[in-house]
Write a protein that holds these residues in place. Structure first.
Motif, short mmCIF file in Angstrom:
data_model
loop_
_atom_site.label_atom_id
_atom_site.label_comp_id
_atom_site.label_asym_id
_atom_site.label_seq_id
_atom_site.Cartn_x
_atom_site.Cartn_y
_atom_site.Cartn_z
N PRO A 32 36.76 36.85 42.41
CA PRO A 32 36.94 37.58 41.15
C PRO A 32 35.63 38.02 40.50
N TYR A 76 34.69 41.71 41.38
CA TYR A 76 35.62 42.81 41.21
C TYR A 76 34.95 44.04 40.61
N THR A 77 34.08 43.83 39.66
CA THR A 77 33.44 44.97 38.97
C THR A 77 32.33 45.58 39.79
N GLN A 83 33.48 47.23 43.35
CA GLN A 83 34.45 48.33 43.38
C GLN A 83 33.75 49.63 43.77
N ARG A 112 40.56 48.96 43.44
CA ARG A 112 41.37 48.01 42.68
C ARG A 112 42.83 48.12 43.10
N ARG A 137 47.31 44.52 41.11
CA ARG A 137 47.10 43.34 40.27
C ARG A 137 45.65 43.19 39.80
N GLY A 138 44.85 44.22 39.99
CA GLY A 138 43.46 44.17 39.56
C GLY A 138 42.52 43.60 40.57
N THR A 139 43.04 43.11 41.69
CA THR A 139 42.18 42.55 42.73
C THR A 139 41.63 43.68 43.60
N ASP A 164 35.50 53.43 38.39
CA ASP A 164 36.72 54.26 38.35
C ASP A 164 36.40 55.72 38.07
#
Length: 885
Positions: free
Chosen positions: A340, A343-344, A347, A509, A512-514, A540
């Motif tokens: 986790p 994630y940012t 991406q 992403r 579920r945000g994963t 994004d």
């Protein structure tokens, strides 16, 4: 040399020497075979199955710690380790990697099971190696070359960690690392032991002279480095940072990337290396470089465990606006995708991934795995402990209370989802599977195996005896492997390599945000296929990240390399006049064709403005007006003279020559009009001829008038009365005609041999093309001007000598003034004409013609018109004679 240097290799030496020692002294191995260091049972960490022919395999189920404890305050056997893992392995206290493994990886367990599954599948196949049972021996390489080499020596010598001998392996599948594969290939090459790697991608291993026994089922790093270079070109990334493993895998990948981007304007902003034994220090240094650099695209070639530490450090520093290019070793890592913290920052990562392919029946095989089926599989036992929290070796009657509790035996991998059971994208696993089949087909060819013949049931299939095959023979047959896979694809080795096929993935992403990786293209050989619309960029964003040292130069400018800096760091200089660049990032400006010039922003060529002394511009209108005024004034004076032709002042000044002079002056004024307007072949010829002849006619008249004055006063002396007879009206007209004919002849020769012609001059004013008359022959033009100047000079001298002759109206004095003005004008004309550009040179010549014509007209005829029109009482013979007395 110290014992520490030999210590990694001593167990292998012991394994090789134990059978020899036992045979020599006649004692049992249990009584006489001893180990020379504490690494007992190292080669028992794995799994094996006997067979007629045994193939070996190396996998790195365990990885070393990031930094070893080198304080020397503890015994080596007391180094920290994962008790949960080591406790379930026999002899773990001495068999661990440098006495302290810290992490168990699930993916290599799946790779090892691919060997097991492929061997079982081949043994069931009646068409492949009929009658020959394949075996395998799989050992953990522990991520470092000393353990890889010890395991390999154990396998080829037949040792098994108990001083007992097994069947030596004929071929080794492995290893995972390029550096380990290099060492292993050089060590096994003299023994002709072939090896097939499933993950060693270093381009250096393609050298068949250096590594003749090396094969691989994964493309060389050269291809993925070229793919990343192609992506950098495609998306305009010219300023790229690199963080790579400090080994052949990383360093040679960077070298290939640099070679591929040479002369393309792509530069490496920095290159930082990661070495596992000093990972914390290297990660800090690499993260600082990324944070300080203006490069927004970072190329990362490193083991996924090290990449995780590196990315975590960037997160801690809040560096989240970078685009990562991932090598195949971590581009599909489930460990990173499930973290986790990443994630940012992760991406939008673009990665080159080993191509994925299904293995029919493999998932069922994995789901049915159980330690009871493979009691010697230490990998599986550790997996069982990690997955179910129990030990499959313990039972309820065990007195020991340490370690995990015993398993009930009902545990199953059915429904368990982890790195072992996930078969959605088999990448490295499929490479391992192919390596086993390549070995099987090579053995099939070597043993001259025959397939079943359905037309003749009496003919039984089979192979020759595998007892006498040698590794050298197997190596030669491995070079000739060529078979069709279950997917219908052709598989073969070309100089030990397989054709380059990759998947291109993008980290996006999920619902579920994963994070999850999504296929966005593929690579086939040198062909790059990308679906750009499917890419999710960092943050994004739907815009491609910009990573440049200097922003691309806009159209109308060019790059100027900064001294001492990479080629992608430059200044943008505007194109020079007459040059343009119509694209962004141009390295040079292009010159416009002769008939064109650049626009104001230097982005395109436009037709040049044509310039000449036109009747429409202000200067042309002014000169034309003055010329017409001069011609009209001359005509008016002629009318006055004609009207008063019987008056004394007109008669006294040789009226015939006066009228001829007025006519020539009118021609002089009118010839200036030929210089105005667009030059043409006829106008260029006429203007110079008209100018030269008109002025010679004018100066000839003045010269003759001056001679007449001198002769008239000379004839008044005693004995000189007959002088006037020799220079009467006929001689005067003849002299004018003679002087003029000389100029006519000069002009005729000039115009016939090298006449003036119109010329388009591109070099005077860049944005304009000057249409002008070139003189043709400079000699001809000089003779015309020189002849006019000669007559003017003679006339000036004669008039100067006659200026003080007694006369109430001495015309010689006015002629002197007129010649003085005429000469001054034309002397000033020469430098002004030469220095004036374009149409202004023509204007200077017209101005000189008009100025000299007005000078002659005013100086000679203004005094006479003054008397005729304003002082008529003085226009008498008595007045003229009275003054003469």
């Amino acid at each position: 040399m110290s014992a520490a240097v030999f210590s990694p290799y001593l167990p292998a030496l012991a394994l090789l020497l134990c059978p020899v020692f036992e045979a020599a002294v006649g004692t049992s191995a249990g009584e006489r075979c001893v180990y020379l260091d504490g690494a007992r049972h190292l080669d028992a960490v794995g799994l094996s199955q006997d067979g007629d022919v045994v193939i070996g395999a190396l996998f790195n189920a365990y990885i070393l710690p990031e930094a070893l404890d080198l304080s020397f305050t503890k015994e080596l056997g007391n180094q920290p380790r994962d008790r949960k893992v080591a406790g379930s392995i026999p002899g773990a206290d001495s068999a661990n990697c440098l006495h302290g493994w810290v992490s168990f990886q699930e993916s290599p367990v799946q790779w090892a099971q691919a060997v097991v599954f492929a061997v079982e599948e081949i043994n069931r196949n009646p068409s492949l190696l009929p009658g020959v049972r394949l075996g395998y021996r799989i050992i953990d390489s522990c991520t470092r070359h000393p353990f890889t080499l010890r395991a390999a020596m154990s396998m080829i010598s037949g040792g098994n960690g108990t001083c007992e001998t097994t069947r030596p392996v004929k071929l080794i599948i492995g290893d995972v690392s390029s550096t380990q594969s290099i060492i292993l290939s050089k060590s096994l090459s003299p023994l002709h032991v072939p090896m097939i790697s499933y993950l060693a991608t270093c381009a250096c291993l393609s050298n068949r002279h250096e590594y003749p026994n090396f094969f691989r089922t994964i493309p060389s790093d050269a291809y993925q480095a070229r793919t990343m270079a192609q992506m950098a070109k495609r998306f305009g990334w010219t300023w790229v940072g690199a963080v790579v493993a400090d080994n052949d895998y990383g360093l040679l990948a960077v070298q290939v990337f640099q070679e591929e981007t040479k002369n393309t304007g792509i530069c490496l902003a920095f290159v930082k290396t990661l070495f596992r034994e000093k990972l914390a220090k290297d990660v800090d240094r690499a993260a600082s470089a990324v944070q300080a650099s203006s490069a927004r695209v970072i190329l990362v070639f490193a083991w996924y465990v090290d990449v995780e530490v590196f990315l975590t450090e960037l997160v801690r520093r809040n560096v989240t606006d970078r685009q990562f290019l991932a090598s195949e070793i971590w581009s599909t890592s489930g460990r990173l995708l499930s973290n986790p913290q990443l994630y940012t920052i992760a991406q939008g990562t673009l990665g080159v991934a080993i191509r994925s392919a299904p293995i029919p029946g493999f998932e069922k095989h994995l789901r049915q795995l159980h330690p009871s089926r493979y009691p010697q599989d230490t990998f599986l036992r550790v997996l069982w402990e990690r997955t179910f929290g129990c030990s499959p070796l313990r039972n309820s009657s065990s007195d020991s209370q340490s370690g995990p509790p015993p398993c009930s035996g009902t545990e199953s991998l059915e429904g368990v989802q982890n790195g072992v059971t996930d078969v959605s994208n088999l990448r490295v696993t499929y490479n391992v599977y192919l390596a086993v089949y390549a070995a099987a087909y090579a053995l099939h060819s070597l043993l001259a195996c025959t397939a079943p013949n359905r037309s003749d049931p009496s003919l039984t299939p089979g192979c020759s005896s595998p007892d006498n095959i040698t590794t050298e023979q197997l190596l030669e047959h491995l070079k000739l492997v060529n078979f069709t896979t279950q997917l219908g694809e052709k598989f073969y080795f070309q100089d030990g390599e397989t054709p380059a096929v990759y998947d291109l993935v993008n980290w996006q992403r999920g619902p579920r945000g994963t994070l999850q990786y999504v296929p966005i293209g593929r690579v086939e050989g040198s062909q790059l296929i990308i679906n750009e619309s499917a890419i999710s960029w960092p943050g994004d964003s739907n815009k491609v990240p910009v990573s440049v040292c200097t922003a691309e130069c806009s159209p109308g400018s060019r790059k100027a390399i900064k001294k001492g800096l990479p080629v992608c760091c430059f200044d943008c200089l505007p194109c020079a006049e007459g040059e343009f660049s119509n694209i962004s990032g141009s390295s040079k400006c292009h010159r416009c064709p002769p008939e064109f010039w650049t626009n104001s922003i230097r982005t395109a060529c436009v037709p040049r403005e044509v310039e000449y002394l036109s009747f429409n511009d202000t200067m042309g209108i002014t000169l034309t007006t003055v010329a017409v005024f001069g011609a009209v004034t001359t005509a008016a004076i002629a009318v006055v003279f004609v009207h008063h032709r019987q008056t004394p002042i007109v008669k006294a000044n040789n009226s015939e020559l006066s009228f001829m002079l007025l006519l020539s002056l009118k021609l002089c004024f009118l010839c200036s009009l030929v210089f105005v307007g667009k030059p043409s072949p006829w106008s260029c010829r006429v203007q110079q001829a008209a100018f030269g002849i008109s002025f010679v006619l004018c100066i000839s008249c003045i010269l003759v008038k001056t001679i007449v004055v001198l002769v008239a006063f000379r004839s008044a002396r005693p004995g000189s009365a007959a002088l006037m007879k020799w220079f009467g009206p006929g001689q005067q007209r003849g002299s004018v005609l003679l002087f003029t004919c000389v100029q006519v002849m000069i002009c005729a020769v000039w115009l016939s041999l090298s006449p003036p012609l119109p010329n388009r001059n591109f070099g005077i004013q860049g944005s304009k093309v000057i249409i002008e008359c070139m003189v043709g022959s400079v000699v001809g033009f000089s003779l015309v001007l020189g002849y006019i100047g000669l007559l003017a000079a003679i006339c000036f001298l004669l008039a100067f000598f006659a200026r003080k002759l007694p006369d109430n109206f001495n015309e010689a004095k006015f002629i002197t003034f007129s010649m003085l003005i005429f000469c001054a004008v034309w002397i000033a004309f020469v430098p002004a004409y030469i220095s004036s550009p374009g149409k202004y040179s023509v204007a200077v010549e017209v101005f000189a013609i008009l100025a000299s014509s007005f000078g002659l007209l005013v100086c000679i005829f203004a005094p006479k018109c003054y008397i005729i029109l304003l002082k008529p009482e003085n226009n008498t013979k008595k007045f003229l004679m009275g003054k003469t007395q």
